[in-house]
Design a protein around this motif. Sequence first.
Motif, short mmCIF file in Angstrom:
data_model
loop_
_atom_site.label_atom_id
_atom_site.label_comp_id
_atom_site.label_asym_id
_atom_site.label_seq_id
_atom_site.Cartn_x
_atom_site.Cartn_y
_atom_site.Cartn_z
N UNK A 33 -2.70 -25.99 27.48
CA UNK A 33 -3.78 -26.69 27.71
C UNK A 33 -4.01 -27.05 29.23
N UNK A 35 -6.30 -29.66 31.59
CA UNK A 35 -7.00 -30.78 31.63
C UNK A 35 -7.47 -31.37 33.04
N UNK A 37 -8.61 -34.30 35.34
CA UNK A 37 -8.67 -35.83 35.30
C UNK A 37 -9.08 -36.43 36.63
N UNK A 42 -9.99 -40.88 32.56
CA UNK A 42 -9.09 -40.31 31.49
C UNK A 42 -8.90 -38.63 31.61
N UNK A 43 -7.86 -37.97 31.05
CA UNK A 43 -7.94 -36.50 31.21
C UNK A 43 -9.32 -36.08 30.20
N UNK A 45 -10.41 -32.27 28.32
CA UNK A 45 -9.88 -30.79 27.92
C UNK A 45 -10.94 -29.80 28.74
N UNK A 48 -7.74 -23.67 26.67
CA UNK A 48 -6.54 -23.47 25.75
C UNK A 48 -6.40 -22.17 25.66
N UNK A 87 -4.33 -30.88 34.99
CA UNK A 87 -2.92 -31.05 34.41
C UNK A 87 -2.78 -29.79 33.36
N UNK B 90 -2.74 -44.56 28.19
CA UNK B 90 -3.70 -44.06 27.50
C UNK B 90 -3.25 -43.59 26.24
N UNK B 100 -6.70 -24.74 18.51
CA UNK B 100 -7.19 -25.29 19.83
C UNK B 100 -6.90 -26.82 19.77
N UNK B 105 -8.82 -38.17 25.19
CA UNK B 105 -8.18 -39.60 25.55
C UNK B 105 -9.18 -40.62 25.69
N UNK B 106 -8.68 -41.73 25.53
CA UNK B 106 -9.32 -42.85 25.61
C UNK B 106 -9.56 -43.31 27.17
#
Lengths: 110, 114
Positions: A33, A35, A37, A42-43, A45, A48, A87, B90, B100, B105-106
């Motif tokens: 994955x 991500x 940020x 927050x990270x 998506x 994938x 990330x 987090x 997938x 995330x919060x």
Amino acid sequence: GQNIDQPTEMTATEGAIVQINCTYQTSGFNGLFWYQQHAGEAPTFLSYNVLDGLEEKGRFSSFLSRSKGYSYLLLKELQMKDSASYLCAVRRSGTYKYIFGTGTRLKVLA
Amino acid sequence: DTAVSQTPKYLVTQMGNDKSIKCEQNLGHDTMYWYKQDSKKFLKIMFSYNNKELIINETVPNRFSPKSPDKAHLNLHINSLELGDSAVYFCASSQGTSGRNEQYFGPGTRLTVT
């Protein structure tokens, strides 16, 4: 063991293309994955990959080679808002566990 | 509507205190996580619950105790806070283990221990 490596920082110019590499070593693999940020957030998506090859989604593409333990995220037509940390994360097979790399901080310059 | 929410967003406290962070997700996911992100931005898994069952329990001091009252909630209680606990915590959620199933995330809880 498990290890994920990414460059710490990269700089690119608005409108350019940048490739962020990720190499991994994990005991068992069940997907990779990417991500994004932004600072203080927050990270979120991005992409994938579970099979070898390229996945394209708009300006972002991600590539995976499982035999080489290698992935990259390709960002095209860079915009200032793309300045963020990226990330790389690997999900281990048979578990719910995601192992994150330390992230690559990308600075996009005007 | 916020998908994954955490409270509080900021937490400043003194060493030795006990504090809790709460997390809720309204995505209908069956798996929730706690991560710690240190000053170097390294995101490290701490705990994970699937359908209220603890499935990941990393090498974390036992001062940290997670609790999942139901699938939509995951709380983190920290006893006897130490300076090294200062970080952003987090919460995240996902559905299933195949395909997938990315994590959501919060917004994070920035904990500062003085």
